[in-house]
Design a protein around this motif. Sequence first.
Motif, PDB file in Angstrom:
ATOM      1  N   THR A   8       0.728  -1.340   0.166  1.00 58.04           N
ATOM      2  CA  THR A   8      -0.005  -0.226  -0.198  1.00 58.04           C
ATOM      3  C   THR A   8       0.837   1.344  -0.015  1.00 58.04           C
ATOM      4  O   THR A   8       2.033   1.386   0.475  1.00 58.04           O
ATOM      5  CB  THR A   8      -1.025   0.028   1.288  1.00 58.04           C
ATOM      6  N   GLY A   9       0.358   2.341  -0.684  1.00 62.35           N
ATOM      7  CA  GLY A   9       1.284   3.587  -0.892  1.00 62.35           C
ATOM      8  C   GLY A   9       2.486   3.218  -1.556  1.00 62.35           C
ATOM      9  O   GLY A   9       3.697   3.745  -1.115  1.00 62.35           O
ATOM     10  N   GLY A  10       2.593   2.093  -2.543  1.00 62.87           N
ATOM     11  CA  GLY A  10       3.759   1.716  -3.021  1.00 62.87           C
ATOM     12  C   GLY A  10       4.312   2.298  -4.094  1.00 62.87           C
ATOM     13  O   GLY A  10       5.340   1.625  -4.857  1.00 62.87           O
ATOM     14  N   GLN A  58      -5.969   1.691  -7.435  1.00 62.05           N
ATOM     15  CA  GLN A  58      -6.215   2.719  -6.983  1.00 62.05           C
ATOM     16  C   GLN A  58      -7.259   2.800  -5.451  1.00 62.05           C
ATOM     17  O   GLN A  58      -8.079   1.642  -5.979  1.00 62.05           O
ATOM     18  CB  GLN A  58      -6.705   3.841  -7.782  1.00 62.05           C
ATOM     19  N   ALA A  59      -7.145   3.061  -4.470  1.00 58.29           N
ATOM     20  CA  ALA A  59      -8.105   3.030  -3.476  1.00 58.29           C
ATOM     21  C   ALA A  59      -7.831   4.223  -2.505  1.00 58.29           C
ATOM     22  O   ALA A  59      -6.732   4.239  -1.936  1.00 58.29           O
ATOM     23  CB  ALA A  59      -8.065   1.675  -2.753  1.00 58.29           C
ATOM     24  N   ASN A  60      -8.795   4.771  -2.141  1.00 58.74           N
ATOM     25  CA  ASN A  60      -8.821   5.754  -0.947  1.00 58.74           C
ATOM     26  C   ASN A  60      -9.082   4.954   0.504  1.00 58.74           C
ATOM     27  O   ASN A  60     -10.191   4.529   0.393  1.00 58.74           O
ATOM     28  CB  ASN A  60      -9.842   7.083  -1.072  1.00 58.74           C
ATOM     29  N   LEU A  61      -7.959   4.903   1.228  1.00 60.55           N
ATOM     30  CA  LEU A  61      -8.323   3.838   2.457  1.00 60.55           C
ATOM     31  C   LEU A  61      -9.026   4.857   3.381  1.00 60.55           C
ATOM     32  O   LEU A  61      -9.185   4.058   4.568  1.00 60.55           O
ATOM     33  CB  LEU A  61      -6.628   3.515   2.968  1.00 60.55           C
ATOM     34  N   VAL A  62      -9.466   5.809   3.149  1.00 61.82           N
ATOM     35  CA  VAL A  62     -10.600   6.654   4.177  1.00 61.82           C
ATOM     36  C   VAL A  62     -11.724   5.796   3.896  1.00 61.82           C
ATOM     37  O   VAL A  62     -12.814   5.742   4.845  1.00 61.82           O
ATOM     38  CB  VAL A  62     -10.593   7.904   3.954  1.00 61.82           C
ATOM     39  N   LYS A  63     -12.230   5.418   2.763  1.00 60.02           N
ATOM     40  CA  LYS A  63     -13.433   4.638   2.604  1.00 60.02           C
ATOM     41  C   LYS A  63     -13.401   3.053   2.471  1.00 60.02           C
ATOM     42  O   LYS A  63     -12.674   2.452   1.944  1.00 60.02           O
ATOM     43  CB  LYS A  63     -13.644   5.063   0.914  1.00 60.02           C
ATOM     44  N   CYS A 177      10.229  -0.346  12.222  1.00 58.91           N
ATOM     45  CA  CYS A 177       9.853   1.288  12.640  1.00 58.91           C
ATOM     46  C   CYS A 177      10.916   1.840  12.401  1.00 58.91           C
ATOM     47  O   CYS A 177      12.201   1.959  12.823  1.00 58.91           O
ATOM     48  CB  CYS A 177       9.950   1.008  14.280  1.00 58.91           C
ATOM     49  N   PRO A 178      10.778   2.713  11.166  1.00 59.64           N
ATOM     50  CA  PRO A 178      11.715   3.620  10.665  1.00 59.64           C
ATOM     51  C   PRO A 178      11.937   4.813  11.484  1.00 59.64           C
ATOM     52  O   PRO A 178      10.796   5.309  12.202  1.00 59.64           O
ATOM     53  CB  PRO A 178      11.223   4.127   9.048  1.00 59.64           C
ATOM     54  N   GLY A 179      13.271   5.303  11.600  1.00 61.13           N
ATOM     55  CA  GLY A 179      13.498   6.592  12.214  1.00 61.13           C
ATOM     56  C   GLY A 179      13.588   7.914  10.924  1.00 61.13           C
ATOM     57  O   GLY A 179      12.700   7.595   9.993  1.00 61.13           O
ATOM     58  N   PRO A 180      14.397   8.716  11.061  1.00 66.29           N
ATOM     59  CA  PRO A 180      14.334   9.758  10.205  1.00 66.29           C
ATOM     60  C   PRO A 180      15.077   9.126   8.968  1.00 66.29           C
ATOM     61  O   PRO A 180      16.239   9.367   8.714  1.00 66.29           O
ATOM     62  CB  PRO A 180      15.466  10.681  10.833  1.00 66.29           C
ATOM     63  N   VAL A 181      14.346   8.795   7.901  1.00 63.89           N
ATOM     64  CA  VAL A 181      14.819   8.435   6.688  1.00 63.89           C
ATOM     65  C   VAL A 181      14.734   9.172   5.449  1.00 63.89           C
ATOM     66  O   VAL A 181      15.280   9.459   4.775  1.00 63.89           O
ATOM     67  CB  VAL A 181      13.974   6.882   6.590  1.00 63.89           C
ATOM     68  N   LEU A 182      13.317   9.607   5.420  1.00 62.75           N
ATOM     69  CA  LEU A 182      12.979  10.673   4.288  1.00 62.75           C
ATOM     70  C   LEU A 182      12.301  11.632   4.890  1.00 62.75           C
ATOM     71  O   LEU A 182      11.268  11.333   5.819  1.00 62.75           O
ATOM     72  CB  LEU A 182      12.065   9.935   3.090  1.00 62.75           C
TER      73      LEU A 182
HETATM   74  N1  LIG Z   1       9.618   8.419   5.642  1.00 63.00           N
HETATM   75  C1  LIG Z   1      10.249   8.238   7.175  1.00 63.00           C
HETATM   76  O1  LIG Z   1      11.323   8.881   7.178  1.00 63.00           O
HETATM   77  C2  LIG Z   1       9.391   7.401   8.108  1.00 63.00           C
HETATM   78  C3  LIG Z   1       9.645   7.598   9.209  1.00 63.00           C
HETATM   79  C4  LIG Z   1       8.915   6.959  10.233  1.00 63.00           C
HETATM   80  C5  LIG Z   1       7.969   5.912   9.727  1.00 63.00           C
HETATM   81  N2  LIG Z   1       7.636   6.009   8.524  1.00 63.00           N
HETATM   82  C6  LIG Z   1       6.539   4.955   7.937  1.00 63.00           C
HETATM   83  O2  LIG Z   1       6.932   4.324   7.144  1.00 63.00           O
HETATM   84  C7  LIG Z   1       5.897   4.215   6.065  1.00 63.00           C
HETATM   85  C8  LIG Z   1       6.158   5.117   4.582  1.00 63.00           C
HETATM   86  O3  LIG Z   1       6.684   6.101   4.666  1.00 63.00           O
HETATM   87  P1  LIG Z   1       6.727   7.292   3.630  1.00 63.00           P
HETATM   88  O4  LIG Z   1       7.326   8.253   4.099  1.00 63.00           O
HETATM   89  O5  LIG Z   1       6.985   6.736   2.122  1.00 63.00           O
HETATM   90  O6  LIG Z   1       5.055   7.471   3.700  1.00 63.00           O
HETATM   91  P2  LIG Z   1       4.249   8.710   3.050  1.00 63.00           P
HETATM   92  O7  LIG Z   1       4.799   9.340   1.991  1.00 63.00           O
HETATM   93  O8  LIG Z   1       3.894   9.619   4.118  1.00 63.00           O
HETATM   94  O9  LIG Z   1       2.751   8.032   2.697  1.00 63.00           O
HETATM   95  C9  LIG Z   1       2.838   6.804   1.969  1.00 63.00           C
HETATM   96  C10 LIG Z   1       1.483   6.719   0.987  1.00 63.00           C
HETATM   97  O10 LIG Z   1       0.392   6.846   1.960  1.00 63.00           O
HETATM   98  C11 LIG Z   1      -0.509   6.882   0.854  1.00 63.00           C
HETATM   99  N3  LIG Z   1      -1.901   7.678   1.610  1.00 63.00           N
HETATM  100  C12 LIG Z   1      -1.962   8.764   2.182  1.00 63.00           C
HETATM  101  N4  LIG Z   1      -3.199   8.861   2.291  1.00 63.00           N
HETATM  102  C13 LIG Z   1      -3.923   7.790   1.735  1.00 63.00           C
HETATM  103  C14 LIG Z   1      -5.245   7.328   1.545  1.00 63.00           C
HETATM  104  N5  LIG Z   1      -6.406   8.390   2.109  1.00 63.00           N
HETATM  105  N6  LIG Z   1      -5.598   6.445   0.984  1.00 63.00           N
HETATM  106  C15 LIG Z   1      -4.690   5.563   0.319  1.00 63.00           C
HETATM  107  N7  LIG Z   1      -3.364   5.895   0.613  1.00 63.00           N
HETATM  108  C16 LIG Z   1      -3.059   6.931   1.155  1.00 63.00           C
HETATM  109  C17 LIG Z   1      -0.264   8.122  -0.237  1.00 63.00           C
HETATM  110  O11 LIG Z   1      -0.550   7.674  -1.467  1.00 63.00           O
HETATM  111  P3  LIG Z   1      -0.708   8.468  -2.746  1.00 63.00           P
HETATM  112  O12 LIG Z   1       0.397   9.373  -2.992  1.00 63.00           O
HETATM  113  O13 LIG Z   1      -0.886   7.739  -3.910  1.00 63.00           O
HETATM  114  O14 LIG Z   1      -2.037   9.318  -2.454  1.00 63.00           O
HETATM  115  C18 LIG Z   1       1.423   7.889  -0.124  1.00 63.00           C
HETATM  116  O15 LIG Z   1       2.238   7.939  -0.908  1.00 63.00           O
HETATM  117  C19 LIG Z   1       4.711   5.168   6.521  1.00 63.00           C
HETATM  118  O16 LIG Z   1       3.723   4.134   6.979  1.00 63.00           O
HETATM  119  C20 LIG Z   1       5.239   5.891   7.736  1.00 63.00           C
HETATM  120  O17 LIG Z   1       4.458   6.344   8.782  1.00 63.00           O
HETATM  121  C21 LIG Z   1       8.153   6.593   7.522  1.00 63.00           C
END
Ligand SMILES: NC(=O)c1ccc[n+]([C@@H]2O[C@H](COP(=O)([O-])OP(=O)(O)OC[C@H]3O[C@@H](n4cnc5c(N)ncnc54)[C@H](OP(=O)(O)O)[C@@H]3O)[C@@H](O)[C@H]2O)c1
Length: 237
Positions: A8-10, A58-63, A177-182
């Motif tokens: 998801t969110g891939g 495609q899917a809105n995960l709120v729905k 459990c990621p930390g400060p990655v992106l």
């Molecule tokens: N980035 C980091 O450093 C970090 C740190 C700690 C934890 N994490 C965790 O690691 C995971 C991936 O991180 P990330 O930074 O790549 O995540 P992100 O960019 O914040 O979100 C990933 C995707 O979630 C989807 N999303 C948001 N609202 C949605 C909805 N209503 N329905 C369906 N999809 C929805 C979006 O898809 P669309 O773009 O297609 O709308 C988005 O591309 C997350 O669970 C995050 O909490 C990340």
Amino acid sequence: MSKAALITGGGARLGKAMALALAEMGYDIAIHYNHSRDESEKTAGEIKALGRSCEIFQANLVKMKEVRTLVPRVFKAFPGCSVLVNSASVFENIDFGEVTEETFDRDMTINFKAPFFLSQDFGALASAELIVNMLDSRITKHDTSHFVYNISKKALRDFTLMAARALGPKVRVNGICPGPVLPPPGKGEDYLIRISQDTPIGKPGSPDYITTALKYIIENTYITGECLFVDGGQHLI
Ligand SMILES: NC(=O)c1ccc[n+]([C@@H]2O[C@H](COP(=O)([O-])OP(=O)(O)OC[C@H]3O[C@@H](n4cnc5c(N)ncnc54)[C@H](OP(=O)(O)O)[C@@H]3O)[C@@H](O)[C@H]2O)c1
């Protein structure tokens, strides 16, 4: 039948990195997205270039209707789907006093309720073997910024442990459990450098550290109910 994985969110960011890593491991890939259609199609092209099959969903995960139809749609296209990565998430900085019922429901649904029911639907598939929930190093703290986000990830962590019991021995359930990655949208590398400077490792991570953890969880089939911190030790401070 080819093995396959749903992320998801891939289509973008960490989800994309994990989708590509899974494709390199020989999985066909189902990319779920909500808004990022163009980016997801581009990622699908990169996966096909690796010789794997890939489709976007495609899917809105709120729905909830869209949540409950996602796994059946993916299974129809990929009957060998054995891995689910719950990565889609919303990271909103709302303090306790500012949380409304609307923001509460939205964040809890995307970050907790959707992974809960996607896991239930996926766990019932004959092909299911592994669920990986993307958590956050923040689950060890009681930081009151990002109030609902933090609560949702804490709930998802406990769900990960309970689902590992409920779905074993057929399906393993683990967390990363990621930390400060992106950096989150609107923030840059300087934000990551600042928040990682007091951690034991003292520097930001990169998506490679997350994909290495994912590969380890896939390959070590004796691990279930584990939440792996990939955060430079951020959970310790
Ligand atoms: N980035 C980091 O450093 C970090 C740190 C700690 C934890 N994490 C965790 O690691 C995971 C991936 O991180 P990330 O930074 O790549 O995540 P992100 O960019 O914040 O979100 C990933 C995707 O979630 C989807 N999303 C948001 N609202 C949605 C909805 N209503 N329905 C369906 N999809 C929805 C979006 O898809 P669309 O773009 O297609 O709308 C988005 O591309 C997350 O669970 C995050 O909490 C990340």
